[in-house]
Design a protein around this motif. Structure first.
Motif, mmCIF file in Angstrom:
data_model
loop_
_atom_site.group_PDB
_atom_site.id
_atom_site.type_symbol
_atom_site.label_atom_id
_atom_site.label_comp_id
_atom_site.label_asym_id
_atom_site.label_seq_id
_atom_site.Cartn_x
_atom_site.Cartn_y
_atom_site.Cartn_z
ATOM 1 N N ASP A 46 43.777 37.761 24.117
ATOM 2 C CA ASP A 46 44.701 38.699 24.742
ATOM 3 C C ASP A 46 45.208 38.146 26.066
ATOM 4 O OD1 ASP A 46 45.958 41.374 24.982
ATOM 5 O OD2 ASP A 46 44.563 41.600 26.654
ATOM 6 N N ALA A 47 44.306 37.579 26.860
ATOM 7 C CA ALA A 47 44.687 37.041 28.165
ATOM 8 C C ALA A 47 45.650 35.863 28.023
ATOM 9 C CB ALA A 47 43.436 36.610 28.934
ATOM 10 N N VAL A 48 45.391 34.993 27.071
ATOM 11 C CA VAL A 48 46.252 33.829 26.865
ATOM 12 C C VAL A 48 47.639 34.257 26.380
ATOM 13 C CG1 VAL A 48 46.594 31.740 25.495
ATOM 14 C CG2 VAL A 48 44.339 32.252 26.444
ATOM 15 N N THR A 101 47.363 33.868 35.180
ATOM 16 C CA THR A 101 47.358 35.135 34.431
ATOM 17 C C THR A 101 46.077 35.289 33.621
ATOM 18 O OG1 THR A 101 49.764 35.234 34.255
ATOM 19 C CG2 THR A 101 48.512 36.446 32.608
ATOM 20 N N THR A 102 45.693 34.232 32.933
ATOM 21 C CA THR A 102 44.504 34.290 32.086
ATOM 22 C C THR A 102 43.248 34.565 32.904
ATOM 23 O OG1 THR A 102 45.509 32.734 30.528
ATOM 24 C CG2 THR A 102 43.122 33.022 30.393
ATOM 25 N N GLY A 119 49.663 35.442 29.248
ATOM 26 C CA GLY A 119 50.091 34.317 30.059
ATOM 27 C C GLY A 119 51.221 33.525 29.439
ATOM 28 N N ARG A 139 43.225 38.200 34.339
ATOM 29 C CA ARG A 139 42.968 39.161 33.265
ATOM 30 C C ARG A 139 41.504 39.136 32.830
ATOM 31 N NH1 ARG A 139 43.379 43.889 30.751
ATOM 32 N NH2 ARG A 139 43.242 43.703 28.488
ATOM 33 N N LEU A 140 40.941 37.940 32.672
ATOM 34 C CA LEU A 140 39.543 37.831 32.255
ATOM 35 C C LEU A 140 38.593 38.380 33.326
ATOM 36 C CD1 LEU A 140 39.482 34.306 30.563
ATOM 37 C CD2 LEU A 140 39.441 36.544 29.448
ATOM 38 N N ILE A 161 50.269 30.280 33.517
ATOM 39 C CA ILE A 161 49.454 30.755 32.396
ATOM 40 C C ILE A 161 47.985 30.828 32.798
ATOM 41 C CG2 ILE A 161 48.623 30.177 30.071
ATOM 42 C CD1 ILE A 161 51.396 28.883 29.601
ATOM 43 N N GLY A 190 39.731 36.851 25.386
ATOM 44 C CA GLY A 190 40.378 35.611 25.790
ATOM 45 C C GLY A 190 41.728 35.426 25.139
#
Length: 228
Positions: free
Chosen positions: A102-104, A191-192, A107, A195-196, A188, A100
């Motif tokens: 990494d994803a944030v 993207t998050t 973003g 990615r998740l 954001i 999580g």
């Protein structure tokens, strides 16, 4: 909104830098054996992840790097990297948290890069490109410094694609008249989520097959065919 009216809040920029510093230190702390890094190496990787995106963003925009205009960026990145290194054993057991995080981080850097480019008058498509480069720039610098294959160039979870999608949504929303802050939040989130979902369901772009490369080589006679 004009350039003089738009400023990325320091707390928001430092949040992205800090999260990136922790994430980079956790990555660097995971090496074992001969590839294991000393504390200085771990901190350097943390700083690269934390500050790399902002550096690349501003260089592409032809601006003095904001991360070098204040003491707080280096202090935040270094402190975050040290925290990530010291608590690496704890964080490594919280795999979902790392994913999580990494994803944030992706973003945040993508949104900041795209927003800044749009406000400076950069056209939509180049603004999306700048935001995407800012999102993945830290990881690219990390891989180059460590002598690793650049992650975004290889088959894997949708890393750069997630960043580009979020940046595109942000730019699209802004061009339709949405406030840049609202557009950035939406970007954001997009993207998050992408990615998740890519990590959870192991989604990736298809591999460039060797068969296709051989076919292109035969048609153009420009690429030698190497038989296995």
């Amino acid at each position: 909104m004009t350039q003089s009216q738009f400023v990325i809040p320091l707390w928001a920029d430092l949040t992205a830098v800090g999260l990136g510093g922790v994430q980079g230190a956790l990555f660097a702390s995971g090496f074992v054996g001969k590839r294991r890094l000393d504390p200085l190496g771990v901190v350097i990787i943390g700083i690269l992840i934390g500050m790399g995106g902002g550096l690349i963003r501003d260089l592409l925009l032809g601006l003095p790097p904001v991360t070098l205009q204040s003491n707080w960026y280096l202090i935040t990145a270094t402190t975050a990297a040290l925290i990530g290194m010291l608590l690496s054993n704890l964080f490594q057991r919280l795999n979902a948290v790392i994913i999580g995080l990494d994803a944030v981080v992706i973003g945040l850097f993508g949104a900041f890069g795209t927003s800044k480019a749009l406000v400076l008058g950069v056209p939509v498509v180049p603004a999306i490109f700048i935001g995407s480069c800012a999102a993945v720039g830290g990881s690219m610098l990390r891989d180059v410094i460590l002598g690793l294959p650049v992650a975004i160039m290889h088959v894997g979870s949708l890393y750069a694609v997630a960043a580009a999608a979020g940046c595109a949504v942000l730019a699209g929303a802004a061009s339709l008249g949405a406030p840049i802050v609202v557009a950035a939040v939406v970007g954001i989130a997009v993207t998050t989520v992408i990615r998740l979902l890519a990590v959870v369901f192991d989604i990736s772009l298809p591999e460039q097959r060797a068969l296709h490369r051989r076919k292109v080589a035969v048609e153009t006679a420009a690429i030698p065919i190497v038989k296995p």
